[in-house]
Design an enzyme around this catalytic site. Structure first.
Site, PDB file in Angstrom:
ATOM      1  N   ARG A  65     -82.511  40.216  15.723  1.00 30.71           N
ATOM      2  CA  ARG A  65     -82.801  41.420  14.941  1.00 30.71           C
ATOM      3  C   ARG A  65     -83.766  41.133  13.787  1.00 30.71           C
ATOM      4  NH1 ARG A  65     -79.048  44.667  11.066  1.00 30.71           N
ATOM      5  NH2 ARG A  65     -79.910  46.776  11.191  1.00 30.71           N
ATOM      6  N   HIS A  69     -87.074  43.339  12.724  1.00 31.94           N
ATOM      7  CA  HIS A  69     -87.259  43.958  11.403  1.00 31.94           C
ATOM      8  C   HIS A  69     -88.437  43.345  10.660  1.00 31.94           C
ATOM      9  CE1 HIS A  69     -83.132  46.120  10.804  1.00 31.94           C
ATOM     10  NE2 HIS A  69     -83.635  46.307  12.006  1.00 31.94           N
ATOM     11  N   ASP A  70     -88.815  42.121  11.007  1.00 28.73           N
ATOM     12  CA  ASP A  70     -90.017  41.529  10.426  1.00 28.73           C
ATOM     13  C   ASP A  70     -91.259  42.213  11.002  1.00 28.73           C
ATOM     14  OD1 ASP A  70     -91.660  39.794   8.975  1.00 28.73           O
ATOM     15  OD2 ASP A  70     -91.803  38.388  10.672  1.00 28.73           O
ATOM     16  N   VAL A  73     -92.437  45.894   9.999  1.00 29.60           N
ATOM     17  CA  VAL A  73     -92.888  46.149   8.626  1.00 29.60           C
ATOM     18  C   VAL A  73     -94.187  45.377   8.360  1.00 29.60           C
ATOM     19  CG1 VAL A  73     -92.218  46.127   6.190  1.00 29.60           C
ATOM     20  CG2 VAL A  73     -90.471  46.436   7.948  1.00 29.60           C
ATOM     21  N   GLY A  75     -96.319  44.183  10.405  1.00 27.58           N
ATOM     22  CA  GLY A  75     -96.571  43.113  11.368  1.00 27.58           C
ATOM     23  C   GLY A  75     -95.653  41.910  11.202  1.00 27.58           C
ATOM     24  N   ASP A  77     -94.987  38.845  10.016  1.00 29.72           N
ATOM     25  CA  ASP A  77     -95.597  37.982   8.996  1.00 29.72           C
ATOM     26  C   ASP A  77     -94.565  37.316   8.086  1.00 29.72           C
ATOM     27  OD1 ASP A  77     -94.659  40.124   7.621  1.00 29.72           O
ATOM     28  OD2 ASP A  77     -96.577  40.732   6.733  1.00 29.72           O
ATOM     29  N   ASN A  97     -81.705  46.831   5.998  1.00 27.65           N
ATOM     30  CA  ASN A  97     -81.418  45.391   5.908  1.00 27.65           C
ATOM     31  C   ASN A  97     -80.268  45.056   4.958  1.00 27.65           C
ATOM     32  OD1 ASN A  97     -83.533  44.744   7.648  1.00 27.65           O
ATOM     33  ND2 ASN A  97     -85.025  44.651   5.964  1.00 27.65           N
ATOM     34  N   PRO A 167     -86.573  51.918  12.555  1.00 26.02           N
ATOM     35  CA  PRO A 167     -85.913  53.111  13.100  1.00 26.02           C
ATOM     36  C   PRO A 167     -84.459  53.213  12.654  1.00 26.02           C
ATOM     37  CG  PRO A 167     -86.299  51.486  14.828  1.00 26.02           C
ATOM     38  CD  PRO A 167     -87.004  50.997  13.604  1.00 26.02           C
ATOM     39  N   HIS A 197     -79.458  45.529  22.212  1.00 27.27           N
ATOM     40  CA  HIS A 197     -78.098  45.917  21.842  1.00 27.27           C
ATOM     41  C   HIS A 197     -77.080  45.560  22.918  1.00 27.27           C
ATOM     42  CE1 HIS A 197     -79.554  49.035  18.601  1.00 27.27           C
ATOM     43  NE2 HIS A 197     -79.870  47.778  18.316  1.00 27.27           N
ATOM     44  N   THR A 198     -77.487  44.760  23.875  1.00 26.78           N
ATOM     45  CA  THR A 198     -76.524  44.131  24.791  1.00 26.78           C
ATOM     46  C   THR A 198     -75.785  43.004  24.075  1.00 26.78           C
ATOM     47  OG1 THR A 198     -76.224  42.978  26.897  1.00 26.78           O
ATOM     48  CG2 THR A 198     -78.267  42.536  25.759  1.00 26.78           C
ATOM     49  N   ASP A 242     -72.081  46.569  22.877  1.00 27.59           N
ATOM     50  CA  ASP A 242     -71.701  46.793  24.276  1.00 27.59           C
ATOM     51  C   ASP A 242     -70.435  45.976  24.529  1.00 27.59           C
ATOM     52  OD1 ASP A 242     -72.276  44.165  25.193  1.00 27.59           O
ATOM     53  OD2 ASP A 242     -73.586  44.840  26.795  1.00 27.59           O
ATOM     54  N   THR A 244     -69.746  43.337  26.054  1.00 28.29           N
ATOM     55  CA  THR A 244     -69.883  41.869  26.094  1.00 28.29           C
ATOM     56  C   THR A 244     -70.938  41.428  25.070  1.00 28.29           C
ATOM     57  OG1 THR A 244     -71.488  42.200  27.878  1.00 28.29           O
ATOM     58  CG2 THR A 244     -69.241  41.610  28.546  1.00 28.29           C
TER      59      THR A 244
HETATM   60  C1  HEM Z   1     -84.590  51.547  18.920  1.00 30.41           C
HETATM   61  C2  HEM Z   1     -84.255  51.638  17.663  1.00 30.41           C
HETATM   62  C3  HEM Z   1     -83.210  50.801  17.022  1.00 30.41           C
HETATM   63  C4  HEM Z   1     -82.291  51.238  16.119  1.00 30.41           C
HETATM   64  C5  HEM Z   1     -82.155  52.650  15.584  1.00 30.41           C
HETATM   65  C6  HEM Z   1     -81.467  50.115  15.769  1.00 30.41           C
HETATM   66  C7  HEM Z   1     -80.441  50.148  14.852  1.00 30.41           C
HETATM   67  C8  HEM Z   1     -79.500  49.151  14.697  1.00 30.41           C
HETATM   68  C9  HEM Z   1     -78.368  49.243  13.832  1.00 30.41           C
HETATM   69  C10 HEM Z   1     -78.053  50.418  12.914  1.00 30.41           C
HETATM   70  C11 HEM Z   1     -77.643  48.104  13.981  1.00 30.41           C
HETATM   71  C12 HEM Z   1     -76.306  47.771  13.316  1.00 30.41           C
HETATM   72  C13 HEM Z   1     -76.524  47.263  11.907  1.00 30.41           C
HETATM   73  C14 HEM Z   1     -75.234  47.149  11.123  1.00 30.41           C
HETATM   74  O1  HEM Z   1     -74.231  47.751  11.496  1.00 30.41           O
HETATM   75  O2  HEM Z   1     -75.232  46.403  10.112  1.00 30.41           O
HETATM   76  C15 HEM Z   1     -78.338  47.283  14.930  1.00 30.41           C
HETATM   77  C16 HEM Z   1     -77.920  46.052  15.350  1.00 30.41           C
HETATM   78  C17 HEM Z   1     -78.688  45.227  16.146  1.00 30.41           C
HETATM   79  N1  HEM Z   1     -79.977  45.472  16.573  1.00 30.41           N
HETATM   80 FE1  HEM Z   1     -80.883  47.254  16.575  1.00 30.41          FE
HETATM   81  N2  HEM Z   1     -81.875  49.024  16.471  1.00 30.41           N
HETATM   82  C18 HEM Z   1     -82.940  49.378  17.237  1.00 30.41           C
HETATM   83  C19 HEM Z   1     -83.696  48.547  18.032  1.00 30.41           C
HETATM   84  C20 HEM Z   1     -83.517  47.186  18.108  1.00 30.41           C
HETATM   85  C21 HEM Z   1     -84.451  46.262  18.651  1.00 30.41           C
HETATM   86  C22 HEM Z   1     -85.845  46.636  19.174  1.00 30.41           C
HETATM   87  C23 HEM Z   1     -83.888  45.023  18.561  1.00 30.41           C
HETATM   88  C24 HEM Z   1     -84.453  43.692  18.945  1.00 30.41           C
HETATM   89  C25 HEM Z   1     -85.418  43.520  19.804  1.00 30.41           C
HETATM   90  C26 HEM Z   1     -82.577  45.198  17.986  1.00 30.41           C
HETATM   91  C27 HEM Z   1     -81.650  44.202  17.810  1.00 30.41           C
HETATM   92  C28 HEM Z   1     -80.403  44.396  17.278  1.00 30.41           C
HETATM   93  C29 HEM Z   1     -79.329  43.422  17.362  1.00 30.41           C
HETATM   94  C30 HEM Z   1     -79.380  42.128  18.133  1.00 30.41           C
HETATM   95  C31 HEM Z   1     -78.251  43.930  16.621  1.00 30.41           C
HETATM   96  C32 HEM Z   1     -76.914  43.254  16.332  1.00 30.41           C
HETATM   97  C33 HEM Z   1     -77.069  42.410  15.085  1.00 30.41           C
HETATM   98  C34 HEM Z   1     -75.831  41.651  14.648  1.00 30.41           C
HETATM   99  O3  HEM Z   1     -74.793  41.675  15.303  1.00 30.41           O
HETATM  100  O4  HEM Z   1     -75.932  41.002  13.565  1.00 30.41           O
HETATM  101  N3  HEM Z   1     -82.398  46.511  17.688  1.00 30.41           N
HETATM  102  N4  HEM Z   1     -79.476  47.945  15.329  1.00 30.41           N
END
Ligand code: HEM
Length: 321
Positions: A65, A69-70, A73, A75, A77, A97, A167, A197-198, A242, A244
């Site tokens: 993640r 997030h890098d 914002v 690019g 960097d 963040n 987003p 989010h898998t 999810d 798993t």
């Molecule tokens: C499509 C729009 C996306 C939205 C709205 C979104 C939003 C979020 C939010 C709200 C969380 C939970 C944060 C928390 O509860 O503290 C999360 C977790 C996560 N996101 Fe996304 N996300 C998006 C796309 C992505 C993308 C593109 C990636 C990576 C390529 C990603 C990777 C992850 C991962 C791996 C987690 C779990 C992090 C952890 O357990 O520490 N997400 N995301």
């Protein structure tokens, strides 16, 4: 001119081939960037990531993640890594963040070990994030891809931009498509990259609105989540994205098809024709998911890198030199 003998011809061909293979891609990045300056860099990153994920499986998700997030914002960097100072408007304090992004200590450890094996700061923090994201996915059983390298680190950060461009989990499909479009990413990238989010978790405060107010949610799924996420309080209780959360599999997509996406933005992918087609395809075809995820990670990693003499190579990822 005398004819070249077979040996000379072969030598020329192999020189040409190696020049081609080390040639930078269009935006200046190349997978071979550190091959000569520090061949130990990538194996070192892999080793530290594997140890961190072994210690805590969720760390793989958190590190993936960070790269996302890098990149969104200004690019890829390394701007997300900068701590607040009077002149740095740290992205760590941005809504998406703050009390959410994690893994910064692992990045510090990687940076220290990479600089040690390389004999100095030759690997950028931005590249460390990109390789770390790939190695995290692999450590949790997902695909491998060649990471293009040569990014340099920013000397600035922007909390305002982070708040605007990362987003939000309450977005619907048109908003998500638009958000990705502004980064030069397509619907396919959105659906494939959301497959991240898998793995990993989200906090109650993030998915509360969905489990109490959304209508496109499986009743039993919502009911069950409400035990650990009441209407008030328990804001930081976690639920897996999810079933798993430590396996890079296709269950994320299977769950969207039965209205068991944890975030509103996850379930939104099953509301539009094009996105839904991809969700269905990835749900039963992990090879298609893996291939498209890897391709989209490369595309995301290509967002506006600093190259050449732009930016700097930080000695400490948390501060500008
Ligand atoms: C499509 C729009 C996306 C939205 C709205 C979104 C939003 C979020 C939010 C709200 C969380 C939970 C944060 C928390 O509860 O503290 C999360 C977790 C996560 N996101 Fe996304 N996300 C998006 C796309 C992505 C993308 C593109 C990636 C990576 C390529 C990603 C990777 C992850 C991962 C791996 C987690 C779990 C992090 C952890 O357990 O520490 N997400 N995301």
């Amino acid at each position: 001119m005398a004819f070249l003998n077979l040996f000379q011809v072969l030598l020329l061909l192999s020189l040409a081939a190696s020049a081609l293979s080390t040639r930078p891609y269009k935006n200046g990045l190349t997978p071979y960037f550190y091959d000569f300056v520090c061949p130990q860099a990538l194996p070192t990153i892999k080793r530290v990531v594997e140890a961190a994920v072994q210690k805590e499986q969720r760390m793989g998700a958190s590190l993936l993640r960070l790269h996302f997030h890098d990149c969104f914002v200004n690019g890829c960097d390394g701007s997300i890594l900068l701590d607040p100072t009077p002149t740095i408007d740290s992205e760590k304090r941005a809504g998406p963040n703050s009390n959410s992004a994690r893994g910064f200590e692992v990045i510090d450890q990687i940076k220290a070990e990479v600089d040690r094996v390389c004999g100095g700061p030759v690997v950028s923090c931005a590249d460390i994030l990109a390789v770390t994201a790939r190695d995290s996915v692999v450590a949790l059983g997902g695909p491998w891809w060649k990471v293009r390298l040569g990014r340099r680190d920013s000397t600035t950060a922007s909390r305002t931009t982070a708040n605007l461009v990362i987003p939000a989990p309450n977005m619907d499909l048109p908003a998500l498509i638009n958000n990705f479009k502004r980064q030069g990413l397509k619907v396919k990238d959105l659906v494939a990259l959301s497959g991240a989010h898998t793995i990993g978790f989200a906090q109650c405060r993030i998915y509360r609105d969905r489990i109490y107010n959304d209508s496109n949610i499986d009743h039993a799924f919502a009911k069950n989540l409400r035990y650990s996420c009441p209407r008030t309080g328990s804001d930081t209780n976690l639920a897996s994205l999810d079933p798993t959360p430590a396996h890079f599999d296709t269950l994320y997509y299977n769950n969207l098809l039965t209205q068991k996406g944890l975030l509103h933005s996850d379930e939104a992918l099953s509301t539009g024709e094009d996105a839904l087609e991809l969700v269905k395809r990835y749900s039963y075809n992990y090879e298609a998911f893996w291939e498209d995820f890897a391709k989209s990670m490369v595309r995301m990693g290509n967002i506006k890198p600093l190259i050449g003499n732009q930016g700097q190579i930080r000695s400490n990822c948390r501060r500008v030199n």
